[in-house]
Design a protein around this motif. Structure first.
Motif, short mmCIF file in Angstrom:
data_model
loop_
_atom_site.label_atom_id
_atom_site.label_comp_id
_atom_site.label_asym_id
_atom_site.label_seq_id
_atom_site.Cartn_x
_atom_site.Cartn_y
_atom_site.Cartn_z
N THR A 1 0.77 -1.12 0.01
CA THR A 1 0.08 0.16 0.18
C THR A 1 0.94 1.16 -0.07
O THR A 1 0.35 2.31 0.15
N SER A 2 2.03 1.18 -0.08
CA SER A 2 2.94 2.33 -0.35
C SER A 2 2.54 3.07 -1.24
O SER A 2 2.54 3.09 -2.49
N GLY A 3 2.43 4.39 -1.07
CA GLY A 3 1.96 5.49 -2.04
C GLY A 3 0.55 5.40 -2.47
O GLY A 3 0.15 6.42 -3.13
N LEU A 4 -0.29 4.63 -1.67
CA LEU A 4 -1.64 4.77 -2.14
C LEU A 4 -2.40 5.74 -1.23
O LEU A 4 -2.05 5.75 0.09
N ASP A 5 -3.48 6.29 -1.74
CA ASP A 5 -4.19 7.21 -0.79
C ASP A 5 -5.39 6.25 0.01
O ASP A 5 -5.55 5.10 -0.41
N PRO A 6 -6.07 7.03 0.97
CA PRO A 6 -7.00 6.15 1.69
C PRO A 6 -7.96 5.35 0.91
O PRO A 6 -8.32 4.20 1.30
N VAL A 7 -8.53 5.91 -0.15
CA VAL A 7 -9.43 5.33 -1.06
C VAL A 7 -9.02 4.28 -1.74
O VAL A 7 -9.63 3.02 -1.76
N SER A 8 -7.71 4.36 -2.29
CA SER A 8 -7.22 3.20 -3.01
C SER A 8 -6.72 2.18 -2.20
O SER A 8 -6.61 0.99 -2.52
N ARG A 9 -6.22 2.54 -0.61
CA ARG A 9 -5.96 1.56 0.23
C ARG A 9 -6.98 0.57 0.64
O ARG A 9 -6.99 -0.60 0.66
N ARG A 10 -8.33 1.27 0.76
CA ARG A 10 -9.40 0.46 0.95
C ARG A 10 -9.84 -0.58 -0.20
O ARG A 10 -10.14 -1.65 -0.08
N SER A 11 -9.69 0.13 -1.34
CA SER A 11 -9.98 -0.84 -2.42
C SER A 11 -8.89 -2.00 -2.80
O SER A 11 -9.47 -2.95 -2.90
N PHE A 12 -7.66 -1.77 -2.16
CA PHE A 12 -6.56 -2.61 -2.51
C PHE A 12 -6.96 -3.82 -1.37
O PHE A 12 -6.82 -5.05 -1.71
N TRP A 13 -7.21 -3.51 -0.17
CA TRP A 13 -7.70 -4.69 1.02
C TRP A 13 -8.84 -5.31 0.34
O TRP A 13 -8.89 -6.59 0.74
N GLY A 14 -9.95 -4.60 -0.32
CA GLY A 14 -10.95 -5.41 -0.77
C GLY A 14 -10.59 -6.35 -1.74
O GLY A 14 -11.25 -7.35 -1.93
N ILE A 15 -9.76 -5.90 -2.52
CA ILE A 15 -9.31 -6.99 -3.83
C ILE A 15 -8.55 -8.19 -2.90
O ILE A 15 -8.72 -9.30 -3.34
N LEU A 16 -7.69 -7.90 -1.98
CA LEU A 16 -7.06 -8.79 -1.31
C LEU A 16 -7.99 -9.82 -0.48
O LEU A 16 -7.88 -11.07 -0.56
N ASP A 17 -9.01 -9.22 0.03
CA ASP A 17 -10.20 -10.01 0.54
C ASP A 17 -10.75 -10.89 -0.35
O ASP A 17 -11.06 -12.20 0.07
N GLY A 18 -11.13 -10.62 -1.46
CA GLY A 18 -11.59 -11.30 -2.56
C GLY A 18 -10.72 -12.56 -3.13
O GLY A 18 -11.13 -13.67 -3.29
N LEU A 19 -9.39 -12.20 -3.16
CA LEU A 19 -8.62 -13.28 -3.45
C LEU A 19 -8.55 -14.24 -2.52
O LEU A 19 -8.34 -15.64 -2.85
N ALA A 20 -8.23 -13.99 -1.33
CA ALA A 20 -8.23 -14.82 -0.05
C ALA A 20 -9.44 -15.77 0.05
O ALA A 20 -9.33 -17.03 0.25
N ALA A 21 -10.62 -15.01 -0.07
CA ALA A 21 -11.77 -15.74 -0.22
C ALA A 21 -12.09 -16.78 -1.29
O ALA A 21 -12.72 -18.05 -1.06
N ASP A 22 -11.28 -16.61 -2.23
CA ASP A 22 -11.08 -17.36 -3.44
C ASP A 22 -10.05 -18.56 -3.38
O ASP A 22 -9.98 -19.57 -4.23
N GLY A 23 -9.27 -18.55 -2.22
CA GLY A 23 -8.42 -19.63 -1.97
C GLY A 23 -7.18 -19.11 -1.96
O GLY A 23 -5.99 -19.99 -1.94
#
Length: 297
Positions: free
Chosen positions: A156-178
């Motif tokens: 998340t280096s260099g990401l603004d707060p909105v992009s950080r939330r989006s990034f973590w949401g993507i990771l959550d989805g990837l983890a949910a997919d295994g």
């Protein structure tokens, strides 16, 4: 089967021991945070997992294969802290290039950039991108080919707060997919809320490896209580609880983990003298400092 297994991994550079007998595993769908001070061995460990350098001793298995093997590389994605792309290429051109290298359909470039929030900038040259935008191009690249293990270094280096939330949401989805996720970060507040397990390195040795709740129990650090007293009653509340009055209505105190229920009973017994109560458990930053100090960092 575990996605990543490290067993008694040791690595030295000359007289400097970078890793010493490190052992842990990452399961499919698990998000593991790798924490440590600069020089703790995080980058060395990631390079070993990726097959960029070899360990001096120990065993590493990446998705059932050896690090750096074709089987491991084809199912592993890596995002470094400082990504670098050709400044003359557009975001879409860069991702199309990486898709071709991975034997994937170049038409996936725009959907990948849309997924990381770069659809509007897809046809702009990367040389005009901010650091956060370049980091999102790196994330789009990491998502190519549905990776089963992601190794992320300060993602998340260099990401603004909105992009950080989006990034973590993507990771959550990837983890949910295994997908298994191993990431290092200095943003401890983010890590605290969005990972399943914490691994702490100190001078190359692993000093902690557990869930945040379990590490809190092991550390046995005090819980902080912030009590809002009824106006005019702060002195009485502070005296009754042997707490510290900070302003007109707030009383602060700390208690050991085993005393928490007794303290709550004392506060409840004050009845209408108390208007509100907030319990603040030890943060990940507190726990990190505790284990590193315990290890002699």
């Amino acid at each position: 089967m575990q996605s990543l297994i490290l067993s008694h991994v040791t690595k030295a550079f000359g007289a400097t021991r970078a890793l010493s007998d490190v052992a842990f595993a990452v399961a499919p769908g698990e998000r593991v945070a790798l924490l440590g001070h600069n020089g703790a061995g995080k980058s060395t460990l990631m390079k070993i997992v990726l097959g960029l350098i070899g360990a001096d001793a120990g065993e590493i298995t990446v998705l059932g294969a050896a690090p750096g093997s074709h089987a491991a590389r084809s199912a592993t994605a890596y995002l470094p802290e400082n990504v670098a792309f050709h400044p003359a290429l557009t975001g879409q051109e860069q991702i199309r290039h990486y898709l071709r290298l991975r034997g994937q359909d170049p038409a996936q470039a725009l959907p990948l950039l849309e997924r990381v929030g770069l659809a509007d900038a897809a046809r702009r040259r990367i040389g005009t991108y901010s650091k956060g935008m370049r980091q999102r191009v790196g994330l789009a690249q990491a998502l190519i080919g549905r990776p089963r293990l992601l190794v992320l270094d300060e993602p998340t280096s260099g990401l603004d707060p909105v992009s950080r939330r989006s990034f973590w949401g993507i990771l959550d989805g990837l983890a949910a997919d295994g997908a298994a996720i191993l990431l290092s970060s200095h943003a401890l507040t983010e890590v605290e809320a969005r990972t399943d397990r914490i691994v702490i390195l100190s001078h190359g040795a692993m000093v902690a490896n557990d869930t945040l709740a379990a590490l809190r129990r092991r550390a046995a650090l005090p819980t902080h209580l912030q009590i809002t007293a009824r106006p005019g009653a702060a002195d009485e509340v502070a005296a009754a609880l042997a707490g510290h009055r900070l302003n007109g209505v707030r009383v602060d105190l700390s208690c050991a983990p085993g005393d928490k229920l007794a303290r709550l009973g004392q506060i409840a017994a004050l009845g209408p003298l108390v208007e509100d109560l907030e319990l603040i458990p030890p943060s990940l930053d507190d726990i990190y400092r505790h284990f590193c100090t315990e290890a002699g960092s």
